[in-house]
Design a protein around this motif. Structure first.
Motif, PDB file in Angstrom:
ATOM      1  N   LYS A   7      39.032  62.364  21.409  1.00  0.00           N
ATOM      2  CA  LYS A   7      38.813  62.144  20.349  1.00  0.00           C
ATOM      3  C   LYS A   7      37.383  62.239  19.928  1.00  0.00           C
ATOM      4  N   HIS A   8      36.984  62.806  18.807  1.00  0.00           N
ATOM      5  CA  HIS A   8      35.586  63.041  18.509  1.00  0.00           C
ATOM      6  C   HIS A   8      35.210  62.348  17.196  1.00  0.00           C
ATOM      7  N   THR A  10      33.154  62.500  13.616  1.00  0.00           N
ATOM      8  CA  THR A  10      32.575  63.448  12.666  1.00  0.00           C
ATOM      9  C   THR A  10      31.098  62.959  12.167  1.00  0.00           C
ATOM     10  N   ASP A  13      30.834  59.603  10.861  1.00  0.00           N
ATOM     11  CA  ASP A  13      30.968  58.559  11.678  1.00  0.00           C
ATOM     12  C   ASP A  13      29.745  58.158  12.216  1.00  0.00           C
ATOM     13  N   THR A 157      35.882  59.314  23.739  1.00  0.00           N
ATOM     14  CA  THR A 157      35.456  60.204  22.678  1.00  0.00           C
ATOM     15  C   THR A 157      34.340  61.258  23.605  1.00  0.00           C
ATOM     16  N   MET A 333      40.720  55.387  17.836  1.00  0.00           N
ATOM     17  CA  MET A 333      40.387  56.675  17.526  1.00  0.00           C
ATOM     18  C   MET A 333      41.702  57.296  17.123  1.00  0.00           C
ATOM     19  N   ASP A 334      42.792  57.098  17.856  1.00  0.00           N
ATOM     20  CA  ASP A 334      44.163  57.658  17.444  1.00  0.00           C
ATOM     21  C   ASP A 334      44.580  57.466  16.101  1.00  0.00           C
ATOM     22  N   GLU A 337      41.638  58.775  13.119  1.00  0.00           N
ATOM     23  CA  GLU A 337      41.145  60.059  13.439  1.00  0.00           C
ATOM     24  C   GLU A 337      41.220  60.908  11.885  1.00  0.00           C
ATOM     25  N   PRO A 343      36.542  55.641  11.987  1.00  0.00           N
ATOM     26  CA  PRO A 343      36.273  55.370  13.327  1.00  0.00           C
ATOM     27  C   PRO A 343      34.775  54.903  13.682  1.00  0.00           C
TER      28      PRO A 343
END
Length: 623
Positions: A7-8, A10, A13, A157, A333-334, A337, A343
């Motif tokens: 997960k990343h 943005t 965030d 992440t 995060m899932d 997302e 997040p």
């Protein structure tokens, strides 16, 4: 980890996370430039004793609700079910007793360091031992608090691990050093709001994504995650009502009764009544915080049905046993997302918890080091120099915290277990030392030293033994949302297996090492009291007239209230509490410092100063 599973953040965030750090430092800068500008140790370390009950109560919550709890409790519920939730029963006595026993005694003595009480009651040597024990406990715990959120974030992440550790440690060090205790308390208020908002956002979105509250309930019930009341009296059972509801009381007392980080907040309140009120106000908020963490764990289970996603986490030789802890971040995060900013809000919530705990630790460590280790050896130090040294100490402990984070990186245990074991192994003996002093007028300095040493030795013996004897660890419940729906044959097989497990329980020393970590505080506390009293009677119990006024809470006098006064006197249940104004103490440059009896303001006490000074001089002349 498969790149598609990672997960990343943005840009939104990152902005929210940066705003949290900037706001915390901004509060520190504001208090550094306003009021007295942190020019005295009284303002820097004690917030001028001017805080009201609301910010103090929220700060009490934030100090306790660390990132360890926000990650560790959902992971515990996900793996073992809701039995841990019963620790909420311990919160009632765990806050009621400090409010009516510890706060009245400590507040009236007008202390800066909690461990100053040990010198008034016993001796300087006992005070130094108590201080060093607290420093050890807090420095180790700081490393766990800083490393936990950074590791979990990195695991899911790819966020730079040591970048997160440095950002947390340095930001916290800066605003604590600049703004003192006022900055710490007001940032705690801000960070508590962020914590609740972050947890609530995850729960609301998680329930919605899983199919609604009824679907969550169906899955956790069928997956055996709703635990019944376990009344098994076996002390080696990891979590039962007794280990959590009774053993947890002693854990809470070691935190909210005698721990410098919490007591310093009580002592910063304007009056004793405000301090007691802040303790009461913390109760519902702590229950809410526990409920949010537990519900989050249940929603997480409903989403993944207990599946092990460790294969999707990056492998490392230093992976630790943080699979379930990192799963909490993976879940967040899932779930969030597709919601830009959320997040970042949860990560801000996580790091808020870390910042609040660490900043409390920095300030309390600076206070006890200054008051207990520096000032007694440099009594002629000017106020300006003392303030500068206090700030330097806060910064030094901040840098030490980063070193402890690296040591935590090398450990191989679950963060919730580490934290609670540490509080039990070290906090329990310190609680026993204070109980020995407050409740037993016969206890003498020799007994106190022997009791503390024996309590620490026993608790570390059990704690270290449990590391090498893993049988005390609870087995995770089976995965799957339909784990409870077994056939008759399956049920018979499970019962047979459980019967075999019962027969193979550890014995001898292994059983001793299998003691539930929730009993560590109670076990070591009673060990200190018992050994301390035995040694005190063998070496000559302290006489009632030798006890410093105001240092005893007459617990026996209250429990044996039905006895005649002369019998209570013989049993030493009636102890000197001092006059309305407790025994005056000299404070450099400030004349006599008076203890408040009924929440009286400082100005009202000042009117009595000439009369008390005259009485004190007359007393000294007589002696």
């Amino acid at each position: 980890m498969d790149p598609s599973d990672q997960k990343h953040f943005t840009a939104v965030d990152y902005v929210i996370f940066a705003v949290l750090l900037a706001a915390s430092m901004g509060i520190g800068l504001y208090h550094a430039l306003s009021g007295g500008r942190q020019r005295t140790t009284q303002e820097f370390l004690m917030a001028d004793r001017s805080m009201s009950c609301l910010p103090v109560s929220l700060s009490l919550i934030a100090s306790f609700q660390s990132a360890v709890a926000i990650i560790g409790v959902p992971a515990e519920i996900y793996t073992h079910g809701t039995q841990y939730w019963f620790i909420g029963c311990a919160y009632f006595l765990g806050l009621l007793i400090p409010a009516h026993v510890f706060i009245p005694v400590l507040y009236k003595l007008r202390l800066s360091s909690t461990y100053e009480y040990l010198e008034l009651r016993f001796s300087k040597a006992v005070r130094i031992c108590g201080t060093l024990t607290f420093i050890f406990q807090t420095v180790v715990y700081m490393g766990v608090c800083v490393y936990t959120p950074a590791f979990a974030l990195n695991a899911v992440t790819g966020f730079e691990l040591w970048g997160a550790v440095l950002a947390t440690g340095l930001a916290c060090t800066l605003y604590t050093t600049m703004g003192g205790l006022k900055a710490v308390i007001w940032t705690d208020v801000f960070q508590t709001a962020v914590m609740f908002a972050g947890q609530l956002a995850v729960i609301v979105v998680g329930v919605n994504q899983t199919g609604g509250a009824s679907e969550v309930w169906r899955k956790v019930r069928e997956g055996n995650r709703i635990s019944a009341l376990n009344l098994n009296p076996d002390p080696t059972e990891r979590h039962t009502f007794w280990t959590l509801g009774v053993g947890g009381v002693f854990l809470m007392l070691s935190l909210y009764g005698v721990n410098q980080a919490q007591v310093q907040r009580y002592l910063s309140a304007r009056t004793e009544k405000e301090a007691v009120r802040s303790c009461y106000m913390a109760f519902p908020s702590l229950q809410l915080s526990l409920a949010l963490s537990c519900v989050m764990g249940l929603v997480m289970f409903a989403r993944y049905c207990g599946e092990d996603h460790s294969a999707m986490l990056p492998t490392s030789s230093n992976q630790m046993n943080l699979t379930s802890d990192a799963m909490v971040i993976y879940f967040v995060m899932d779930m969030l997302e597709g919601f830009p900013g959320l997040p970042g809000l949860f990560v801000a919530c996580l790091f808020s918890a870390a910042l609040s705990t660490i900043s409390s630790a920095f300030n309390s460590l600076a206070t006890v080091t200054m008051e207990d280790l520096v000032k007694p050896h440099v009594p002629a130090m000017t106020e300006a120099r003392a303030t500068l040294v206090s700030k330097a100490l806060a910064m030094s402990y901040g840098l030490l915290c980063l070193a402890m984070a690296y040591l935590t990186h090398l450990m191989d245990v679950s963060v919730l277990n580490v934290a609670l074991k540490l509080f039990g192994m070290v906090g329990g003996p310190v609680l026993g030392l204070f109980c020995l002093g407050m409740f037993f007028p016969w206890a003498n300095p020799t007994g106190a030293m022997a009791g503390l040493g024996a309590g620490l030795a026993l608790s570390f013996w059990v704690g270290i033994g449990s590391i090498f004897n893993r049988s005390s660890g609870a087995r995770p419940l089976s995965a799957g949302c339909r784990a409870a729906l077994l056939s008759d044959n399956s049920t018979s097989a499970v019962h047979t297996a459980l019967g075999n497990l019962t027969l193979s329980k550890p014995s001898g020393l292994n059983r001793f090492y299998s003691l539930s970590y929730m009993w560590y505080s109670a076990f070591s506390c009673f060990a200190v009291i018992l050994i301390g009293l035995i040694i005190s009677f063998l070496t000559g119990p302290m006489k009632e007239e030798d006890v410093t006024p105001g240092t005893i809470y007459p617990v026996f006098g209250k429990l044996l209230c039905f006895l005649p006064e002369h019998l209570k006197k013989k049993l030493c249940c009636v102890t000197p509490r001092g006059p309305t104004l407790s025994a005056p103490r000299c404070k450099e440059g400030n004349g006599l410092v008076l203890a408040q009896e009924d929440g009286t303001s400082h100005e009202e006490l000042d009117r009595f100063l000439p009369e008390v000074q005259a009485a004190f001089v007359e007393h000294e002349t007589t002696v």
